[in-house]
Motif scaffolding. Sequence first.
Motif, PDB file in Angstrom:
ATOM      1  N   ARG A 174      -0.702   0.837 -30.450  1.00 49.06           N
ATOM      2  CA  ARG A 174      -0.925  -1.247 -30.251  1.00 49.06           C
ATOM      3  C   ARG A 174      -0.963  -1.605 -31.061  1.00 49.06           C
ATOM      4  O   ARG A 174      -1.920  -1.213 -32.105  1.00 49.06           O
ATOM      5  CB  ARG A 174      -2.009  -0.627 -28.507  1.00 49.06           C
ATOM      6  N   LEU A 175      -0.167  -1.845 -31.132  1.00 52.00           N
ATOM      7  CA  LEU A 175      -0.198  -3.545 -32.777  1.00 52.00           C
ATOM      8  C   LEU A 175      -0.140  -5.015 -32.164  1.00 52.00           C
ATOM      9  O   LEU A 175       0.893  -5.093 -31.148  1.00 52.00           O
ATOM     10  CB  LEU A 175       1.317  -3.160 -32.618  1.00 52.00           C
ATOM     11  N   SER A 176      -0.678  -5.467 -33.089  1.00 49.37           N
ATOM     12  CA  SER A 176      -1.299  -6.777 -32.994  1.00 49.37           C
ATOM     13  C   SER A 176      -0.151  -7.327 -33.537  1.00 49.37           C
ATOM     14  O   SER A 176       0.170  -6.934 -34.758  1.00 49.37           O
ATOM     15  CB  SER A 176      -2.708  -7.087 -33.058  1.00 49.37           C
ATOM     16  N   ARG A 177      -0.269  -8.735 -33.380  1.00 45.97           N
ATOM     17  CA  ARG A 177       0.858  -9.401 -34.370  1.00 45.97           C
ATOM     18  C   ARG A 177       0.920  -9.264 -35.883  1.00 45.97           C
ATOM     19  O   ARG A 177       1.744  -9.168 -36.382  1.00 45.97           O
ATOM     20  CB  ARG A 177       0.949 -11.335 -33.835  1.00 45.97           C
ATOM     21  N   ASP A 223      -1.678 -14.953 -21.992  1.00 45.83           N
ATOM     22  CA  ASP A 223      -0.537 -13.708 -22.722  1.00 45.83           C
ATOM     23  C   ASP A 223      -0.454 -13.737 -23.187  1.00 45.83           C
ATOM     24  O   ASP A 223      -0.070 -12.255 -24.305  1.00 45.83           O
ATOM     25  CB  ASP A 223      -0.229 -13.643 -21.709  1.00 45.83           C
ATOM     26  N   THR A 224       0.230 -14.535 -24.611  1.00 46.06           N
ATOM     27  CA  THR A 224       0.755 -14.190 -25.611  1.00 46.06           C
ATOM     28  C   THR A 224       0.083 -14.892 -26.946  1.00 46.06           C
ATOM     29  O   THR A 224       0.469 -15.049 -28.222  1.00 46.06           O
ATOM     30  CB  THR A 224       2.174 -15.626 -25.497  1.00 46.06           C
ATOM     31  N   SER A 225      -0.872 -15.267 -26.589  1.00 48.58           N
ATOM     32  CA  SER A 225      -2.357 -15.396 -27.590  1.00 48.58           C
ATOM     33  C   SER A 225      -2.283 -14.209 -28.605  1.00 48.58           C
ATOM     34  O   SER A 225      -2.011 -13.256 -28.101  1.00 48.58           O
ATOM     35  CB  SER A 225      -3.739 -16.449 -27.358  1.00 48.58           C
ATOM     36  N   GLU A 226      -2.506 -14.263 -30.240  1.00 50.13           N
ATOM     37  CA  GLU A 226      -2.797 -13.716 -31.069  1.00 50.13           C
ATOM     38  C   GLU A 226      -3.723 -12.640 -30.271  1.00 50.13           C
ATOM     39  O   GLU A 226      -4.395 -11.167 -30.708  1.00 50.13           O
ATOM     40  CB  GLU A 226      -3.868 -14.371 -31.707  1.00 50.13           C
ATOM     41  N   GLU A 227      -4.680 -13.460 -29.831  1.00 50.52           N
ATOM     42  CA  GLU A 227      -5.890 -12.324 -29.295  1.00 50.52           C
ATOM     43  C   GLU A 227      -5.422 -11.742 -27.987  1.00 50.52           C
ATOM     44  O   GLU A 227      -6.355 -10.507 -28.080  1.00 50.52           O
ATOM     45  CB  GLU A 227      -7.336 -12.635 -28.438  1.00 50.52           C
ATOM     46  N   ALA A 228      -4.719 -12.074 -27.445  1.00 48.31           N
ATOM     47  CA  ALA A 228      -4.575 -11.157 -25.480  1.00 48.31           C
ATOM     48  C   ALA A 228      -3.640 -10.317 -25.848  1.00 48.31           C
ATOM     49  O   ALA A 228      -3.330  -9.261 -25.049  1.00 48.31           O
ATOM     50  CB  ALA A 228      -4.147 -11.885 -24.882  1.00 48.31           C
ATOM     51  N   TRP A 229      -2.339 -10.463 -27.285  1.00 48.65           N
ATOM     52  CA  TRP A 229      -1.323  -9.609 -26.966  1.00 48.65           C
ATOM     53  C   TRP A 229      -1.290  -8.517 -27.895  1.00 48.65           C
ATOM     54  O   TRP A 229      -1.174  -8.609 -29.002  1.00 48.65           O
ATOM     55  CB  TRP A 229      -0.122 -10.786 -27.167  1.00 48.65           C
ATOM     56  N   ARG A 230      -1.222  -7.598 -27.024  1.00 44.32           N
ATOM     57  CA  ARG A 230      -0.439  -6.417 -28.682  1.00 44.32           C
ATOM     58  C   ARG A 230       0.599  -5.942 -27.825  1.00 44.32           C
ATOM     59  O   ARG A 230       1.123  -5.354 -26.329  1.00 44.32           O
ATOM     60  CB  ARG A 230      -1.661  -5.100 -28.250  1.00 44.32           C
ATOM     61  N   LEU A 231       1.312  -5.326 -28.742  1.00 44.53           N
ATOM     62  CA  LEU A 231       2.729  -4.825 -28.318  1.00 44.53           C
ATOM     63  C   LEU A 231       2.313  -2.912 -27.949  1.00 44.53           C
ATOM     64  O   LEU A 231       1.207  -2.140 -29.043  1.00 44.53           O
ATOM     65  CB  LEU A 231       3.906  -4.201 -29.707  1.00 44.53           C
TER      66      LEU A 231
END
Length: 414
Positions: free
Chosen positions: A294-297, A276-284
């Motif tokens: 919606r922002l990726s890291r 759930d916290t991977s670069e591919e999955a997580w969005r703020l």
Amino acid sequence: MPRTPFSPAFWRSPLRGPWFTSLLGLVLLGGITVLFVTGLLSYAAYNPDLSSVNDKTPGKGLLGFYLFAWPTDPHWLYRLTQGVHVTLGIALIPVLLAKLWSVVPKLFTLPPARSLAHALERLSLLLLVGGGLFEFVTGVLNVQLDYVFPGSFYTLHFYGAWVFFAAFVAHAVLKTPVALRNLRVLRGRSGAHEPPGDSDELTSPNPGPTTVSRRGAVGLVGGGSLLLFGTTVGRSFDGLRWSAVLAPHGGAEPGSGPGAFQINKTAAYAGIRAADTSEEAWRLVVTGRGGTVRLSRAELLRLPLNSAALPIACVEGWATSDQRWRGVRLRDLAALVGHDEPTDVFVESLQMHGSFRRAALRANQVADPRSLLALFVNGAELTPDHGHPARIIVPAAPGVLNTKWVARLTFGDL
């Protein structure tokens, strides 16, 4: 020899008397007043009147009359007030127990009530003793992270504090003049001659042999308080943490490296999955009056980044030293969704369970340039236990409001 505690002669210790009781009572008068005030400040720091999410005592009514917007300056404010509250509370335990021991014969005085005024005094005494034990026991259990309460610690401790302090004030009004008079009369003597007043109830009519002087007893109580102070206070200071042998977050430092500082809950405990916290999955998800983004890291890293040196301080009284955080200012994220002037924010975590997986922050906290959605700490990416991929860090806020594993920010008046 009397066989029951209802006989005054049953209590034979020659230590009991107005001098010893008065001295302990005056120490508690000052100490408990400080505990009550710092406890109220701790409650205010949660901003319970900002949002129902922050409010763990929604039925408090007039008991919340004093609440105010918690400031962000100085940034160590909560670290100081809550550190004093917990450390002083633990250090006062020997004084409290000695005071209860010194007056225990009064709990067995017969008849139970000689008049209405005497009955009210006995009732206040029962509330005082019961309330004091309840507050100290629940406080110590919370400090030790032993959540064995039949309900929320915040609710129990908050309402218990008001009941206890009301009885404490009533008792202090009645007894402080007597205590001052007792100490004035004896003027530093060890208690060879007791003054008039409470002697008939506190001084044994058939005292046993003296084994320690009253000054010696005071030294024993004071030594116990100093021992508890010395084995507790260090958990708030990196150089002294080894001395906090009786408290969680004491003892040895938690390893080395940029993420080697104290936490309460690990990612595993909070149910945070790496998927759930991977670069591919997580969005703020950031929402405001201007819409939703919606922002990726990686996209967050392209926004202006700022740094702030801030501690984490928790309700249990422990604190880290200042850590160097780096991330996006909350007020910049507010501007991104149409709030040019900082406003309140509702923060939601990936954490699925727990009282503070959601929290609200005031506009003054969002406005502070040191309030960040942190992505790095001490020059490295956040570790999973410290909130990767992003966490809140706000000056002077209780640790639970510095939400980890942030998933959504909703800006707007709360």
